[in-house]
Design a protein around this motif. Structure first.
Motif, short mmCIF file in Angstrom:
data_model
loop_
_atom_site.label_atom_id
_atom_site.label_comp_id
_atom_site.label_asym_id
_atom_site.label_seq_id
_atom_site.Cartn_x
_atom_site.Cartn_y
_atom_site.Cartn_z
N PRO A 82 43.88 34.94 52.75
CA PRO A 82 43.47 36.04 51.90
C PRO A 82 42.13 36.02 51.48
N ALA A 83 41.50 34.94 51.03
CA ALA A 83 40.14 34.84 50.47
C ALA A 83 39.08 35.27 51.53
N CYS A 84 39.27 34.95 53.07
CA CYS A 84 38.38 35.45 54.05
C CYS A 84 38.55 36.92 54.31
N LEU A 85 39.70 37.28 54.19
CA LEU A 85 40.08 38.67 54.54
C LEU A 85 39.35 39.76 53.63
N PHE A 102 36.09 37.12 41.42
CA PHE A 102 36.69 36.19 42.23
C PHE A 102 38.06 36.80 42.39
N ILE A 103 38.68 37.06 43.61
CA ILE A 103 39.84 37.66 44.04
C ILE A 103 40.57 36.97 45.11
N PHE A 104 41.33 36.32 44.95
CA PHE A 104 42.04 35.34 45.74
C PHE A 104 40.98 34.50 46.25
N ASP A 105 40.05 34.03 45.38
CA ASP A 105 39.16 33.26 45.80
C ASP A 105 37.93 33.90 46.86
N ALA A 106 38.00 35.00 46.80
CA ALA A 106 37.06 35.71 47.67
C ALA A 106 35.93 36.08 46.56
N ILE A 107 34.70 35.85 47.03
CA ILE A 107 33.61 36.37 45.85
C ILE A 107 33.10 37.80 46.10
N ALA A 123 29.60 32.29 51.31
CA ALA A 123 30.66 32.20 50.32
C ALA A 123 31.74 31.64 50.73
N ARG A 124 32.25 31.98 51.92
CA ARG A 124 33.66 31.59 52.32
C ARG A 124 33.87 30.11 52.40
N GLU A 125 32.69 29.73 53.09
CA GLU A 125 32.54 28.23 53.87
C GLU A 125 32.44 27.38 52.55
#
Lengths: 300, 422
Positions: free
Chosen positions: A13-16, A145-150, B235-237
């Motif tokens: 989810p974070a990456c997506l 931060f949404i589901f660990d996505a910045i 940011a992801r990694e």
């Protein structure tokens, strides 16, 4: 090719979310510029290679207004309007002379304007790149931060602004008298003239609107990075790809194609970081083979 | 017809001859017959587009040196004449400009202030013509490291990628030890210089601090306006550190855009090209604590001669020198000494003079503040390489640490052996 990385990204989810949000922001900024280009081509039949130079002017104008007033909103609006007015003069003095000219003549004229404007901004604002206009104070806050996505709040603002512009464009083109006249000019300008409509005004208006959109794109881009002579050269290639994929002259097509290109770049960076440009061209080639008129273009 | 007939052929010839004679008498001999005694130096560089400022800073540095030479009487009355032309950063144009310098302007030497791609083109032109050439900008190691590319008449006065990479890696290793940085990413421009910089940095880092992990690499194209896809990847990694060789406006845009994601709060940025005045002053709210090599700053090397150089340049042009300026200054300084010492512009004598020559310089960190043109590969060594951290205001850098040239030379040998160039 890191296809597993792409798979991992899609199921995370974070990456997506982060790649989708990034792709949407890239696409929406691109749409602002590409929509003006496709509008001008669709109605006036001019391939305006100088559209990228107008984008650059938008960045410089907004930088200047920001330097004088320190007001972000005013800088962006004045940048866009300034380029709109410049576009009107450009159309009245030069472009209208080549409406029915050979394609090479149009390209030659536009290329000359690019060279002149690139040098002119260096004479006026100096040859050194300028620091951008920055992000307005209200958005200088920690990212969401949404589901660990910045997700930076300013990016959300850019997407919202672009969506509003897209909606307004759609309303103007479909619900207003001006829009009807524009569409009629694109289809049969001679008939319109016979009915007593001054198509020169319509054409100038369309070119002005296209220039305004390029200026708006440039002004918003100036908030995210440096401002420099020649900065329009890279955006013009992507804008043409969007125009070809979406269908020459179709604003709806430009909207969809911009999102496709934004997503291709965002997810392409995960799967094939060395081939993100290649992905864009590959999509364009596929569209040209399968639907040569573009996704929403009309067959001629 | 009547009006044409009134001017007979004889009358036209007479009149033309009289006018020509008058012009000749008035101006002495035609220019082509004049003994042109100046020492001509051709300078192909970039004077338009996104890095025009750097080309202009080269011109400024060269002019500062040649004006001093000319005002002090030149070489027995012979002045240096600079002919500076724009290549628009295109290799084919740089080669054409160079050929014109050699064939039409009959220059005595070329100071090549071109980026890497065009420098390789210039190298081939001067290899054919035998014209003396001083490369003062290209940092791609291969230009002088690969023996098949070298030529007796070309010298490098610019930084070299492998030297900077070793200096950078050694500095990074100290920060790794201090902060425990294990996971790395890199963002480099997708062309020869970016790839060279990425390869050599991680090659050298492996020597000083093995065991790090590379989570991913971003390759934005040069002059790309939007770095979102690379930044979202970072940011992801969530790497501990990022290495980048982005430069100029591209680096400014990358830092501004990455700051929106709060990237620099938990990730250390090692930006080899940040500490140049034009770049640092353009970053919006330059974050404190970014790591950078000292491209050119008045604060490093911390010597009076460097501060004096910065002051002389700033007094003349109202702006600080750039990395390209110091490289051009050191190059022209060598050339002027060579012209004086050899008493002319014989390219073979000048080349012999330069090979292995050690010379005092404001950028020198060798014995007695000297730089040296190394004999075997005709490239500059012992120039100042430092790394430190950024601060938002002038002097923009602190905690600067000097690179150790013994270590650089040692690892350079190993690298050359790996490449099969030694």
């Amino acid at each position: 090719m890191e296809i597993f990385a792409l798979f991992d990204c899609i199921i995370s989810p974070a990456c997506l979310i982060s790649q989708t949000a990034g792709g949407l922001k890239i696409g929406m900024l691109l749409f602002l510029v590409a929509s003006g280009l496709t509008l001008v081509f669709g109605v006036l039949g001019v391939i305006n290679f100088a559209h990228g130079a107008l984008y650059m002017l938008g960045a410089y104008f907004s930088w200047q207004v920001m330097a004088v007033t320190g007001h972000f909103g005013l800088a962006v609006i004045c940048g866009a309007i300034g380029v709109g007015i410049f576009g009107l003069l450009f159309e009245r003095l030069l472009i209208n002379k080549v409406y029915n000219a050979d394609l090479l003549v149009q390209i030659l004229l536009c290329y000359s304007v690019i060279l002149i404007l690139d040098d002119l901004v260096m004479i006026i604002w100096g040859d050194e790149f300028l620091s951008g206009i920055g992000v307005p104070e209200v958005f200088q806050i920690p990212p969401l931060f949404i589901f660990d996505a910045i997700i930076p709040p300013f990016h959300i603002a850019i997407v919202v602004i672009s969506m509003i512009v897209a909606l307004l464009l759609w309303l103007i083109m479909t619900k207003t008298k001006f829009g009807k006249l524009v569409r009629a000019t694109a289809v049969n300008p001679k008939m319109l003239e016979a009915l007593g409509v001054n198509t020169n005004v319509i054409k100038a208006g369309v070119f002005m609107l296209g220039s305004f959109l390029a200026g708006l794109g440039g002004a918003l881009a100036a908030s995210l990075g440096s401002v420099v002579s020649g900065m329009g050269n890279s955006i013009i290639i992507e804008s043409f790809i969007v125009t070809v994929i979406g269908g020459m002259g179709s604003i709806g097509g430009a909207f969809i194609a911009s999102i496709i290109i934004g997503m291709a770049r965002s997810f392409g960076a995960v799967a094939m970081p060395l081939f993100t440009d290649g992905i864009m061209f590959l999509i364009m080639v596929l569209v040209l083979i399968m639907k040569p008129e573009g996704l929403m273009g009309k067959k001629k | 017809m009547k009006s044409i007939n009134k001017y007979s052929r004889r009358k036209i010839l007479k009149t033309t001859s009289a006018v020509a004679a008058a012009i000749t008498l008035n101006s002495g001999f035609p220019a082509i017959l004049k003994a042109d005694n100046n020492i001509k130096i051709g300078v192909p560089t970039i004077l338009s587009g996104r890095v025009a400022q750097l080309g202009i800073s080269v011109n400024n540095a060269l002019k500062m040196a040649t004006d001093n030479f000319n005002s002090s009487g030149g070489l027995d009355g012979r002045n240096i004449e600079l002919i500076v032309r724009d290549s628009r950063a295109k290799p084919d144009e740089a080669a054409r400009v160079c050929r014109n310098f050699i064939n039409s302007d009959k220059v005595d030497a070329i100071i090549n202030a071109e980026a890497s791609g065009a420098s390789f083109a210039v190298q081939e032109v001067v290899r054919e013509s035998g014209t003396l050439c001083l490369h003062t900008v290209s940092e791609t190691s291969r230009l002088t490291a690969d023996p098949s590319i070298r030529t007796w008449n070309a010298f490098r006065f610019s930084r070299q990628g492998i030297h900077d990479a070793v200096g950078s890696a050694r500095y990074a290793a100290t920060i790794i030890k201090e902060k425990g940085l294990k996971k790395w990413m890199s963002v480099n421009p997708d062309y020869a210089y970016g790839r060279d910089s990425d390869d050599t940095f991680f090659w050298a880092l492996e020597k000083f601090s093995p065991g790090f992990e590379i989570l991913g690499k971003g390759w934005p194209k040069i002059f790309q306006p939007d770095y979102t896809e690379v930044i979202t990847q970072i940011a992801r990694e969530k790497p501990d550190a990022i290495y980048t060789s982005l430069w100029g406006g591209d680096l400014v845009s990358f830092i501004d855009q990455a700051a929106l994601y709060g990237i620099f709060k938990n990730t250390q940025l090692f930006a080899i090209n940040l500490a140049d005045y034009t770049t640092m002053s353009a970053v919006k709210n330059l974050p404190e604590g970014l790591h950078s090599a000292t491209r050119y700053v008045a604060a490093w090397p911390d010597t009076d001669s460097n501060r004096n150089y910065d002051k002389s340049y700033t007094d003349l042009y109202g702006d600080h020198p750039t990395n390209w300026s110091w490289e051009a200054s050191v190059g022209i300084d060598y050339l002027i000494s060579a012209i004086r010492e050899t008493g002319g512009t014989d390219n073979k004598k000048i080349a012999e003079y330069m090979k292995g020559k050690q010379k005092e310089s404001f950028m020198g960190v060798g014995e007695g503040n000297t730089v040296t043109i190394r004999d075997n590969d005709q490239t500059i060594v012992d120039y100042s390489i430092g790394w430190g951290t950024t601060i938002p205001q002038d002097p923009f850098m602190n905690n600067i640490q000097a690179a150790d040239w013994n270590t650089i030379a040692e690892l350079e040998k190993e690298w050359l052996t790996d490449k099969g160039w030694l």
